[in-house]
Design an enzyme around this catalytic site. Structure first.
Site, PDB file in Angstrom:
ATOM      1  N   CYS A 110       0.868  -1.182   0.000  1.00  9.43           N
ATOM      2  CA  CYS A 110       0.000   0.000   0.000  1.00  9.43           C
ATOM      3  C   CYS A 110       0.902   1.228   0.000  1.00  9.43           C
ATOM      4  CB  CYS A 110      -0.983  -0.017   1.168  1.00  9.43           C
ATOM      5  SG  CYS A 110      -0.272   0.223   2.812  1.00  9.43           S
ATOM      6  N   ASN A 163       2.527   1.503   4.157  1.00  7.61           N
ATOM      7  CA  ASN A 163       2.760   0.268   4.899  1.00  7.61           C
ATOM      8  C   ASN A 163       2.429   0.401   6.383  1.00  7.61           C
ATOM      9  OD1 ASN A 163       5.505  -2.000   5.613  1.00  7.61           O
ATOM     10  ND2 ASN A 163       3.444  -2.533   5.025  1.00  7.61           N
ATOM     11  N   ASP A 202      -7.941   3.509   1.129  1.00  9.62           N
ATOM     12  CA  ASP A 202      -7.053   3.844   2.238  1.00  9.62           C
ATOM     13  C   ASP A 202      -7.872   4.470   3.368  1.00  9.62           C
ATOM     14  OD1 ASP A 202      -5.012   4.605   3.927  1.00  9.62           O
ATOM     15  OD2 ASP A 202      -3.837   5.596   2.359  1.00  9.62           O
ATOM     16  N   CYS A 229      -1.311   0.786   7.190  1.00  9.02           N
ATOM     17  CA  CYS A 229      -2.740   0.480   7.329  1.00  9.02           C
ATOM     18  C   CYS A 229      -3.103  -0.801   6.580  1.00  9.02           C
ATOM     19  CB  CYS A 229      -3.611   1.644   6.845  1.00  9.02           C
ATOM     20  SG  CYS A 229      -3.572   3.094   7.927  1.00  9.02           S
ATOM     21  N   ARG A 230      -3.281  -0.683   5.268  1.00  7.63           N
ATOM     22  CA  ARG A 230      -3.840  -1.795   4.498  1.00  7.63           C
ATOM     23  C   ARG A 230      -2.875  -2.959   4.312  1.00  7.63           C
ATOM     24  NH1 ARG A 230      -5.323   1.603  -0.578  1.00  7.63           N
ATOM     25  NH2 ARG A 230      -3.396   2.585   0.120  1.00  7.63           N
ATOM     26  N   SER A 231      -1.646  -2.699   3.904  1.00  8.18           N
ATOM     27  CA  SER A 231      -0.753  -3.839   3.625  1.00  8.18           C
ATOM     28  C   SER A 231      -0.341  -4.603   4.882  1.00  8.18           C
ATOM     29  CB  SER A 231       0.456  -3.417   2.782  1.00  8.18           C
ATOM     30  OG  SER A 231       1.204  -2.400   3.396  1.00  8.18           O
TER      31      SER A 231
END
Length: 170
Positions: free
Chosen positions: A19, A22, A137, A24-26
């Site tokens: 993401c 690095n 995001d 939140c999402r990943s």
């Protein structure tokens, strides 16, 4: 005829989730995928990591809001942020971006056609959310945005595991 075991049969499939930063999402995808793989008995067959396009958060834990929401679902999001490097294409079989911008950034960093062939978008694996083009995001959002991201990431990780099932059963 008995199937003979080859070294290829014992090879781990390596997946890198990417993401923007690095945090939140990943890292959520990394934690969710690790847990789902362990629950299905495939943890030993997968090498799972995450990275960010940018370097802003290198060395940091995931965003505290993402960690809090993940914990509510029983996940551990505790990896440290790192920046994506084109060398990651050498280590990973799949490089999965969370949105179209991440995928475009990864394509710009691809050094050759074989690198590009490893790039996927998480939305490609969504099964319960057809038509959803990305994992948005949640960084500038509220609780609902973090919950939505986790829901989409769970769906995408389950879809990815389903796609890998034949390979993992070997």
């Amino acid at each position: 005829m008995n199937k003979q075991t080859t070294s290829h049969d014992n090879k781990k499939t390596s997946i890198l989730f990417v993401c923007l930063g690095n945090i939140c999402r990943s890292p959520a995808a990394e934690g969710i995928m690790k847990q789902l793989a362990e629950q299905r008995g495939w943890g030993h067959r997968l090498d799972i990591d995450s990275a960010g396009i940018g370097s802003w958060h290198v060395g940091q834990l995931p965003d505290s809001r993402m960690r809090r929401h993940g914990a509510r679902h029983g996940y551990d999001f505790s990896s440290r942020a790192r920046q994506f490097s084109p060398k990651d294409f050498d280590r990973f079989d799949l490089v999965v971006g969370m949105d179209a911008e991440n995928v475009a950034d990864l394509r710009r960093q691809a050094r050759r056609a074989s690198d590009e062939q490893k790039i996927r978008c998480m939305a490609d694996y969504l099964r319960r959310h057809p038509g959803q083009a990305s994992v948005p995001d949640p960084y500038y959002g509220g609780d609902r945005d973090f919950e939505w991201a986790i829901e989409l990431i769970e769906d995408g990780c389950e879809g990815l595991l389903s796609d890998l099932e034949e390979t993992l059963r070997r």
